[in-house]
Write a protein that holds these residues in place. Structure first.
Motif, PDB file in Angstrom:
ATOM      1  N   GLN A 251       0.765  -1.262   0.000  1.00 39.16           N
ATOM      2  CA  GLN A 251       0.029   0.065  -0.111  1.00 39.16           C
ATOM      3  C   GLN A 251       0.850   1.303  -0.178  1.00 39.16           C
ATOM      4  O   GLN A 251       0.518   2.202  -0.647  1.00 39.16           O
ATOM      5  CB  GLN A 251      -0.986  -0.194   1.125  1.00 39.16           C
ATOM      6  CG  GLN A 251      -2.197  -0.893   1.077  1.00 39.16           C
ATOM      7  CD  GLN A 251      -3.135  -0.535   2.128  1.00 39.16           C
ATOM      8  OE1 GLN A 251      -2.971  -1.078   3.190  1.00 39.16           O
ATOM      9  NE2 GLN A 251      -4.255   0.139   1.899  1.00 39.16           N
ATOM     10  N   LEU A 252       1.757   1.195   0.886  1.00 39.26           N
ATOM     11  CA  LEU A 252       2.875   2.590   0.747  1.00 39.26           C
ATOM     12  C   LEU A 252       3.651   2.838  -0.458  1.00 39.26           C
ATOM     13  O   LEU A 252       3.997   4.041  -0.696  1.00 39.26           O
ATOM     14  CB  LEU A 252       3.994   2.299   1.960  1.00 39.26           C
ATOM     15  CG  LEU A 252       3.272   2.290   3.304  1.00 39.26           C
ATOM     16  CD1 LEU A 252       4.151   1.963   4.355  1.00 39.26           C
ATOM     17  CD2 LEU A 252       2.703   3.548   3.871  1.00 39.26           C
ATOM     18  N   LYS A 253       3.788   1.764  -1.292  1.00 42.56           N
ATOM     19  CA  LYS A 253       4.489   1.971  -2.361  1.00 42.56           C
ATOM     20  C   LYS A 253       3.576   3.095  -3.489  1.00 42.56           C
ATOM     21  O   LYS A 253       4.257   3.797  -4.549  1.00 42.56           O
ATOM     22  CB  LYS A 253       4.686   0.481  -3.172  1.00 42.56           C
ATOM     23  CG  LYS A 253       5.784  -0.096  -2.965  1.00 42.56           C
ATOM     24  CD  LYS A 253       6.205  -1.627  -3.813  1.00 42.56           C
ATOM     25  CE  LYS A 253       5.046  -2.063  -4.383  1.00 42.56           C
ATOM     26  NZ  LYS A 253       5.317  -3.080  -5.031  1.00 42.56           N
ATOM     27  N   GLY A 254       2.407   2.901  -3.290  1.00 44.65           N
ATOM     28  CA  GLY A 254       1.486   3.710  -4.144  1.00 44.65           C
ATOM     29  C   GLY A 254       1.541   5.178  -3.741  1.00 44.65           C
ATOM     30  O   GLY A 254       0.703   6.032  -4.389  1.00 44.65           O
ATOM     31  N   ILE A 255       2.001   5.665  -2.431  1.00 41.17           N
ATOM     32  CA  ILE A 255       1.939   6.935  -1.982  1.00 41.17           C
ATOM     33  C   ILE A 255       3.245   7.821  -2.509  1.00 41.17           C
ATOM     34  O   ILE A 255       4.366   7.379  -2.349  1.00 41.17           O
ATOM     35  CB  ILE A 255       1.899   6.996  -0.603  1.00 41.17           C
ATOM     36  CG1 ILE A 255       0.754   6.281  -0.130  1.00 41.17           C
ATOM     37  CG2 ILE A 255       1.735   8.406   0.005  1.00 41.17           C
ATOM     38  CD1 ILE A 255       0.721   6.066   1.323  1.00 41.17           C
ATOM     39  N   LEU A 256       3.169   8.803  -3.287  1.00 47.99           N
ATOM     40  CA  LEU A 256       4.086   9.652  -3.934  1.00 47.99           C
ATOM     41  C   LEU A 256       5.041  10.439  -2.723  1.00 47.99           C
ATOM     42  O   LEU A 256       4.455  10.909  -1.941  1.00 47.99           O
ATOM     43  CB  LEU A 256       3.664  10.645  -4.864  1.00 47.99           C
ATOM     44  CG  LEU A 256       3.131  10.066  -6.089  1.00 47.99           C
ATOM     45  CD1 LEU A 256       2.409  11.147  -6.954  1.00 47.99           C
ATOM     46  CD2 LEU A 256       4.025   9.154  -6.869  1.00 47.99           C
ATOM     47  N   GLY A 257       6.236  10.251  -2.849  1.00 50.55           N
ATOM     48  CA  GLY A 257       7.043  11.019  -1.943  1.00 50.55           C
ATOM     49  C   GLY A 257       7.316  10.111  -0.623  1.00 50.55           C
ATOM     50  O   GLY A 257       8.070  10.603   0.408  1.00 50.55           O
ATOM     51  N   ILE A 258       7.113   8.857  -0.353  1.00 51.63           N
ATOM     52  CA  ILE A 258       7.192   7.907   0.514  1.00 51.63           C
ATOM     53  C   ILE A 258       8.363   6.864   0.182  1.00 51.63           C
ATOM     54  O   ILE A 258       8.290   6.156  -0.869  1.00 51.63           O
ATOM     55  CB  ILE A 258       6.074   7.230   0.910  1.00 51.63           C
ATOM     56  CG1 ILE A 258       4.812   8.246   1.114  1.00 51.63           C
ATOM     57  CG2 ILE A 258       6.129   6.302   1.986  1.00 51.63           C
ATOM     58  CD1 ILE A 258       5.192   9.144   2.432  1.00 51.63           C
ATOM     59  N   ASN A 259       9.368   6.892   0.851  1.00 54.40           N
ATOM     60  CA  ASN A 259      10.275   5.704   0.934  1.00 54.40           C
ATOM     61  C   ASN A 259      10.270   4.953   2.233  1.00 54.40           C
ATOM     62  O   ASN A 259       9.778   5.432   3.119  1.00 54.40           O
ATOM     63  CB  ASN A 259      11.738   6.271   0.678  1.00 54.40           C
ATOM     64  CG  ASN A 259      11.820   7.216  -0.513  1.00 54.40           C
ATOM     65  OD1 ASN A 259      11.422   6.623  -1.713  1.00 54.40           O
ATOM     66  ND2 ASN A 259      12.241   8.384  -0.488  1.00 54.40           N
TER      67      ASN A 259
END
Length: 87
Positions: free
Chosen positions: A72-80
C-alpha cells in the motif's frame, strides 16, 4: 516470499520529506498502517532537506504486516521505506 519477509522483518521505517507532506499522504499512511496489523514495529523519519534536519519517531501504537503495508505504501508519492530484519 512475502511470508519470509513478514517472518524476518522486525521494523519498517517510513521516510517522508516534510516538503512533500500533505493531509492526503498522512491519511493514506495512517490507513495503510491500520489496515495491515501485524508484528513489525513502525518507525518514521521526517526529513527536512532545506534545513538539513531529520526527526526519527516510533509509532508505538502501530505494528504492521510488512509485506502488505509496503504494497500500500508503494503507491504513495514521496514515501520511501526501509525494512530492518532480525537475527
Amino acid at each position: 516470499l512475502s511470508d519470509a519477509m513478514d517472518e524476518m522483518a522486525r521494523a519498517l521505517t517510513i521516510r517522508v520529506s516534510v516538503d512533500n507532506l500533505n493531509d492526503l499522504q498522512t491519511r493514506q499512511i495512517v490507513d495503510a498502517l491500520k489496515a495491515n496489523k501485524g508484528n513489525c514495529r513502525v518507525h518514521f523519519e521526517l526529513l527536512d532537506f532545506t534545513n538539513n534536519y531529520k526527526v526519527s519517531m516510533v509509532a508505538s501504537q502501530h505494528k504492521v504486516l510488512c509485506s502488505k503495508a509496503i504494497g500500500q505504501l508503494k503507491g504513495i508519492l514521496g514515501i520511501n521505506f526501509r525494512i530492518k530484519s532480525g537475527n
